[in-house]
Design a protein around this motif. Structure first.
Motif, short mmCIF file in Angstrom:
data_model
loop_
_atom_site.label_atom_id
_atom_site.label_comp_id
_atom_site.label_asym_id
_atom_site.label_seq_id
_atom_site.Cartn_x
_atom_site.Cartn_y
_atom_site.Cartn_z
N SER A 104 4.09 -5.84 17.13
CA SER A 104 4.51 -4.47 17.36
C SER A 104 5.66 -4.13 16.42
O SER A 104 6.39 -5.01 15.96
N PHE A 105 5.83 -2.83 16.15
CA PHE A 105 6.89 -2.41 15.23
C PHE A 105 7.16 -0.93 15.39
O PHE A 105 6.30 -0.16 15.86
N ASP A 106 8.36 -0.51 14.99
CA ASP A 106 8.74 0.90 14.93
C ASP A 106 8.55 1.39 13.50
O ASP A 106 8.83 0.65 12.55
N ILE A 107 8.12 2.64 13.35
CA ILE A 107 7.94 3.22 12.02
C ILE A 107 8.29 4.70 12.03
O ILE A 107 7.96 5.42 12.98
N LYS A 108 8.97 5.15 10.99
CA LYS A 108 9.28 6.56 10.77
C LYS A 108 8.92 6.91 9.34
O LYS A 108 9.38 6.27 8.40
N ILE A 109 8.07 7.92 9.16
CA ILE A 109 7.58 8.33 7.84
C ILE A 109 8.18 9.68 7.50
O ILE A 109 8.22 10.59 8.34
N THR A 110 8.64 9.84 6.26
CA THR A 110 9.42 11.03 5.91
C THR A 110 8.60 12.21 5.43
O THR A 110 9.10 13.34 5.43
N GLU A 111 7.35 12.00 5.00
CA GLU A 111 6.55 13.11 4.46
C GLU A 111 5.12 13.06 4.98
O GLU A 111 4.54 11.98 5.12
N LYS A 112 4.57 14.25 5.25
CA LYS A 112 3.16 14.39 5.61
C LYS A 112 2.61 15.57 4.82
O LYS A 112 2.85 16.72 5.14
N SER A 113 1.89 15.26 3.73
CA SER A 113 1.36 16.32 2.87
C SER A 113 0.25 15.74 2.02
O SER A 113 0.03 14.53 1.98
N ALA A 114 -0.45 16.62 1.29
CA ALA A 114 -1.57 16.19 0.45
C ALA A 114 -1.11 15.31 -0.71
O ALA A 114 -1.92 14.61 -1.31
N SER A 115 0.19 15.35 -1.04
CA SER A 115 0.69 14.57 -2.16
C SER A 115 1.52 13.37 -1.72
O SER A 115 2.11 12.68 -2.55
N SER A 116 1.56 13.10 -0.42
CA SER A 116 2.39 11.99 0.06
C SER A 116 1.56 10.74 0.29
O SER A 116 0.33 10.76 0.29
N SER A 117 2.25 9.65 0.52
CA SER A 117 1.60 8.35 0.64
C SER A 117 0.92 8.15 1.99
O SER A 117 1.29 8.77 2.99
N ASP A 118 -0.08 7.28 1.98
CA ASP A 118 -0.55 6.65 3.20
C ASP A 118 0.33 5.42 3.42
O ASP A 118 0.62 4.68 2.47
N PHE A 119 0.74 5.20 4.67
CA PHE A 119 1.53 4.01 5.00
C PHE A 119 0.74 3.16 5.98
O PHE A 119 0.10 3.69 6.89
N ALA A 120 0.78 1.85 5.78
CA ALA A 120 -0.11 0.97 6.54
C ALA A 120 0.58 -0.31 6.97
O ALA A 120 1.54 -0.77 6.36
N PHE A 121 0.04 -0.88 8.05
CA PHE A 121 0.35 -2.24 8.47
C PHE A 121 -0.93 -3.06 8.37
O PHE A 121 -2.02 -2.58 8.74
N ALA A 122 -0.81 -4.28 7.89
CA ALA A 122 -1.98 -5.16 7.82
C ALA A 122 -1.59 -6.57 8.24
O ALA A 122 -0.51 -7.06 7.90
N GLY A 123 -2.47 -7.20 9.01
CA GLY A 123 -2.39 -8.62 9.28
C GLY A 123 -3.41 -9.32 8.39
O GLY A 123 -4.60 -9.02 8.45
N VAL A 124 -2.93 -10.23 7.56
CA VAL A 124 -3.74 -10.76 6.45
C VAL A 124 -3.75 -12.28 6.48
O VAL A 124 -2.79 -12.92 6.91
N ASN A 125 -4.86 -12.85 6.02
CA ASN A 125 -4.87 -14.26 5.67
C ASN A 125 -4.76 -14.34 4.16
O ASN A 125 -5.74 -14.09 3.44
N SER A 126 -3.57 -14.63 3.67
CA SER A 126 -3.33 -14.59 2.23
C SER A 126 -4.03 -15.74 1.50
O SER A 126 -4.34 -15.62 0.31
N THR A 127 -4.30 -16.83 2.21
CA THR A 127 -5.00 -17.96 1.59
C THR A 127 -6.44 -17.59 1.25
O THR A 127 -6.93 -17.85 0.15
N ALA A 128 -7.10 -16.93 2.20
CA ALA A 128 -8.49 -16.51 2.00
C ALA A 128 -8.58 -15.17 1.29
O ALA A 128 -9.67 -14.76 0.87
N GLY A 129 -7.45 -14.46 1.19
CA GLY A 129 -7.47 -13.13 0.59
C GLY A 129 -8.21 -12.12 1.44
O GLY A 129 -8.85 -11.21 0.93
N SER A 130 -8.10 -12.27 2.78
CA SER A 130 -8.88 -11.41 3.68
C SER A 130 -7.97 -10.70 4.67
O SER A 130 -6.94 -11.23 5.10
N TYR A 131 -8.37 -9.48 5.04
CA TYR A 131 -7.68 -8.72 6.07
C TYR A 131 -8.28 -9.06 7.43
O TYR A 131 -9.49 -9.18 7.57
N VAL A 132 -7.41 -9.16 8.44
CA VAL A 132 -7.85 -9.38 9.81
C VAL A 132 -7.70 -8.09 10.62
O VAL A 132 -8.60 -7.70 11.37
#
Length: 301
Positions: A104-132
């Motif tokens: 779990s985590f807290d997140i605050k994003i500063t912009e919501k618009s057509a030119s702003s970023s997507d922000f993401a969280f991912a749990g990954v297996n870096s050894t296999a190079g795969s997303y869980v």
């Protein structure tokens, strides 16, 4: 106009694996500046000089716990990306089984618009190079979750507002919560253990602040404990025609999801849910009462 692209907490008992809380504080060994190289954290590689991006920083600008937070933001010397790959990666001392974890985590994003970023969280297996597991706060306010494809959870976010996400993995799938409300349940992307967590963006505009990250350190109660403590019971289970809900407080809303995370239509009549039209199988029912949300698995016979 910003590009469009398509990329590849059902309840569990209290987890017994290693626990940790990360608030990016000096007491945890963090100092102001780039998070790269602090503890087990690294940032996105550039393939050039410098070897890793530098603007993913520990800062005191905004936070929910303690004095510091992690700020992930645009790298001016690094182009916009087709996926959320720019940011900070935390390598875990103990890998998390895909079917027995909570993050779990807290997140605050500063912009919501057509030119702003997507922000993401991912749990990954870096050894296999795969997303869980992969959750994305999309530039237009949608909250998306990846399984075999990106799925719209129906949840939304607004700029300059703190939110808390919780992701729980167990034998029935991965369940996502926003401010303690169930928003999606689906299959993990792969069944590899998670050995790295990522807070990332696609390097458009805007920033995100991350704080109070908890790994297996936020109790998720078993069904029997939840029913005892919160005075709610769903019965009979298995059900043939109706599910009855016994609650000490008024039932405001009920949602039912199949095991893939798809919402299915049911009718709530007082404290009774009509499940006659559901196919035989396993489901999750989310019950909203006064100020609370409860989730339980049931079987339709």
């Amino acid at each position: 106009m910003k590009k469009f692209y398509f990329l590849a907490l059902s309840l569990v008992s209290i987890l017994s694996f290693s626990q940790s809380t990360i608030s990016f504080e000096s007491s945890e060994g963090f100092t102001a500046g780039s998070i790269h190289g602090q503890g087990t954290w690294v940032t996105t590689g550039t393939g050039g000089t410098p070897a890793n991006v530098t603007n993913q920083i520990i800062n005191t600008e905004d936070k929910t716990d303690g004095s510091n937070s992690l700020k992930i933001t645009k790298e001016a010397a690094f182009g916009s990306q087709s996926s959320t790959i720019v940011g900070a990666f935390g390598n875990l001392a103990t890998a998390l089984p895909y079917n027995n974890f909570t993050v779990s985590f807290d997140i605050k994003i500063t912009e919501k618009s057509a030119s702003s970023s997507d922000f993401a969280f991912a749990g990954v297996n870096s050894t296999a190079g795969s997303y869980v597991t992969w959750l994305r706060c999309q530039y237009n306010g949608q909250v998306m979750v990846a399984t075999t494809a990106w799925n719209d959870t129906g949840a939304t976010w607004n700029a300059n507002t703190w939110y808390r996400f919780k992701i729980v993995g167990n034998a029935t799938g991965v369940t996502y919560y926003l401010n303690d409300a169930l928003i999606y349940t689906g299959a993990p992307m792969t069944t590899n253990p998670i050995n790295q967590i990522r807070f990332v963006h696609d390097n458009y505009s805007g920033s995100a602040y991350i704080d109070n990250v908890k790994i297996n350190n936020e109790e998720t109660l078993a069904v029997n404990d939840l029913n005892k403590n919160e005075k709610i019971t769903v019965f009979p289970n298995p059900a043939v025609e109706y599910l009855n809900i016994k609650s000490a407080t008024k039932i405001k809303n009920v949602e039912v999801f199949d095991i893939s995370g798809k919402k299915v239509q049911v009718k709530l009549d007082g404290d009774k849910v009509d499940v006659r039209n559901l196919s035989v199988g396993s489901y999750l029912i989310n019950v909203e009462t006064e100020g609370k949300n409860y989730t339980e698995k049931f079987i339709k016979k």
